[in-house]
Design an enzyme around this catalytic site. Sequence first.
Site, mmCIF file in Angstrom:
data_model
loop_
_atom_site.group_PDB
_atom_site.id
_atom_site.type_symbol
_atom_site.label_atom_id
_atom_site.label_comp_id
_atom_site.label_asym_id
_atom_site.label_seq_id
_atom_site.Cartn_x
_atom_site.Cartn_y
_atom_site.Cartn_z
ATOM 1 N N LYS A 235 0.839 -1.200 0.000
ATOM 2 C CA LYS A 235 0.000 0.000 0.000
ATOM 3 C C LYS A 235 0.875 1.251 0.000
ATOM 4 C CE LYS A 235 -4.197 -1.740 2.247
ATOM 5 N NZ LYS A 235 -5.115 -1.567 3.389
ATOM 6 N N HIS A 309 -7.592 -13.113 2.200
ATOM 7 C CA HIS A 309 -7.334 -12.356 3.421
ATOM 8 C C HIS A 309 -7.384 -13.271 4.642
ATOM 9 C CE1 HIS A 309 -6.462 -8.268 4.528
ATOM 10 N NE2 HIS A 309 -7.198 -8.386 5.616
ATOM 11 N N HIS A 335 2.072 -3.678 7.660
ATOM 12 C CA HIS A 335 1.141 -2.810 8.372
ATOM 13 C C HIS A 335 1.808 -1.476 8.687
ATOM 14 C CE1 HIS A 335 -1.404 -6.404 9.971
ATOM 15 N NE2 HIS A 335 -1.834 -5.970 8.815
#
Length: 364
Positions: A235, A309, A335
């Site tokens: 991300k 997931h 994360h």
Amino acid sequence: MGGSKDRADLRRLREALPPSVADLLTRYERHLRLERGLSEHTVLAYVGDMTSLLGFLTGAGDDEPTRLGVALKDGFPARDSAGQEPPEVGNRRPDGCRTGDGPEVLAGLDITALRAWLADQRARGAGRTTLARRSAAARTFTAWAKRVGVLENDPGARLVAPRAHRVLPAVLGPAEAAEVMRASQSGAAEADPQGLRDHAILELLYATGVRVSELCGLDVDDVDFAARVVRVLGKGGKERVVPFGIPAETALKVWLGTGRPALFSAVGKADPTALFLGIRGRRIDPRAVRRLVHDAVGSVPGAADMGPHGLRHTAATHLLEGGADLRSVQELLGHATLATTQLYTHVTVERLKAIHDRAHPRAR
């Protein structure tokens, strides 16, 4: 089915926005995609939420009276973050939020309007988790709008959303995960290119805990067999290196040595860079990966239904149960904050409590 209808409704609503408001939304979308570097899924979610908000403000696409009488109940805070009582809004749009052709309509975008919009969403059936996400999207939008000079103040800074319910993710037990891998390995034993690919995908998902979008974005050159690591673009365009074990290495080598060349030659023209190919030779689609994971896990009796997931949750949980520290798992999963990774400690505790209840003679 509902998701497709919602997307169609949002598309129609966006087309009904006044031109200058639609242009502003396009600028915001470009900001999220190019400047913030958010994933396509996140961009679509945030833009969809702001399409709903702007449609609410301008009255675009209205087909029923706006229901604002529930603004301060059903999960909404009675006070804002400063402790102030919010004004009553009754059964009307907040002052200033009238149909108009231009960003000047955003002059009516204040804390009352934001609460009224969320109340309308609640009245239409949105749950607490959805409302929490839409509140976050609104705060992101109003902060950006103030920064670029569209809004004089940032009303989103005062917006307090209902706390989202934290649902513990379903995970496979170690024996169940091993059974899923064994089942996919037996399918790969037939040397069918698709079976070899599916086995390699399952092994890599479980070994690394990568997101499905990250897996689909992998290129052949991203795999380093000498170091037994894979380079992942996560991300926000952040790159990280994730190790994988011997079973994943074996499955990947068979796929690259046998399955991929066979599929490549069968379709005539295929993507030369993508690690995993679809049946038509293009880079594999996340929907195909979700489907194969659901089918593979569903073949194991008693296993919880899950997609990619779920394998990511499973990998994180098994790492922690095996003694990995939280910081290392955070790095492996990509994360941004440790708080997200800490969710898996709750999963582990629940599993340990269940084992204790079953095994300890004085557990009850």
